[in-house]
Design an enzyme around this catalytic site. Structure first.
Site, PDB file in Angstrom:
ATOM      1  N   LYS A 157      -0.577   4.710   4.787  1.00  0.00           N
ATOM      2  CA  LYS A 157      -1.524   3.769   5.407  1.00  0.00           C
ATOM      3  C   LYS A 157      -1.063   3.462   6.820  1.00  0.00           C
ATOM      4  CE  LYS A 157      -4.086  -0.496   4.611  1.00  0.00           C
ATOM      5  NZ  LYS A 157      -5.365   0.183   4.897  1.00  0.00           N
TER       6      LYS A 157
ATOM      7  N   HIS B 175       0.842  -1.200   0.000  1.00  0.00           N
ATOM      8  CA  HIS B 175       0.000   0.000   0.000  1.00  0.00           C
ATOM      9  C   HIS B 175       0.880   1.254   0.000  1.00  0.00           C
ATOM     10  CE1 HIS B 175      -3.291  -2.705   1.236  1.00  0.00           C
ATOM     11  NE2 HIS B 175      -4.092  -1.744   0.823  1.00  0.00           N
TER      12      HIS B 175
END
Length: 228
Positions: free
Chosen positions: A145, A141
């Site tokens: 995040k 990601h």
């Protein structure tokens, strides 16, 4: 028309929902807060009373305010769709308990593709175990995040029962979401990959959730219930 109120309205997902739902004639946003002004919520009493039994709370905020949101949902009898991630075990138990009294969907990933993969895993899990496959889950990601591994990776982990599993994760700038599953035996490898091209796929799942949950009874639901 279904009226919704967004917790986390100034966050990335909140802003996406605002922009996307403007194009939908079945849903209207009547308000929202961020986690910093959640405790000024009393001024919204009139709004909450107006959507009791016929509105939906959307939560993309933070685990630290989930108890407050659950109490509001129960008190005003408003359905709740939770997209927030990073809950600890006590918070998850709290969510499960409140589902006795409210309509509630919790999902770490509302995309159609990820939920198709989840559905597929349920079907093949027995055979992976029977034929001695191990699994590696790769979770990539963007570097902003907050939770690692991601909620989606943990869902895969818990659905893959009785086989050996390793989760590897990395946070790389500008990667919205990339999940790769390897199923490995002594003789072959199966690979499944999901790559997010646009965050709007999550909002599409939220729209399905809003329309679906309004018609249901009290209980705890997932995107598997919504899509399948």
């Amino acid at each position: 028309m279904i009226k919704i109120f967004i917790f986390g309205i100034t966050g990335k997902m909140g802003k996406l929902i605002l922009n996307f739902i403007k194009l939908n004639k079945k849903i209207i946003i009547i308000g929202g807060v961020n986690r910093k002004n959640i405790f000024l919520i009393k001024k919204y009493n009139f709004i909450f009373n107006s959507i009791s039994k016929k509105g939906v709370f959307i939560d993309f905020s933070s685990p630290i305010i989930i108890k407050k949101i659950l109490f509001l949902s129960r008190y005003y009898n408003i359905a709740l769709v939770i997209g927030t991630t990073g809950f600890n075990i006590n918070e998850l138990l709290f969510i499960k308990y409140f589902s006795i009294f409210i309509k509630l969907i919790i999902s770490y990933n509302t995309s159609v593709g990820i939920n198709i993969i989840n559905f597929f895993i349920k079907k093949i899990n027995f055979f992976l175990y029977k034929y001695n496959f191990n699994s590696i889950i790769i979770d990539i990601h963007h570097n902003k995040k907050k939770d690692s591994p991601s909620g989606t990776a943990l869902i895969f982990y818990h659905k893959l029962k009785k086989i050996n599993i390793n989760i590897l994760y990395s946070r790389i700038k500008k990667i919205i979401g990339n999940h790769i599953l390897y199923f490995i035996s002594n003789y072959e490898i199966i690979k499944i990959e999901h790559f997010v091209l646009n965050k709007n796929i999550f909002i599409i799942g939220i729209l399905y959730s809003i329309i679906w949950i309004i018609k249901k009874n009290f209980g705890l639901y997932s995107m598997q219930d919504v899509f399948f």
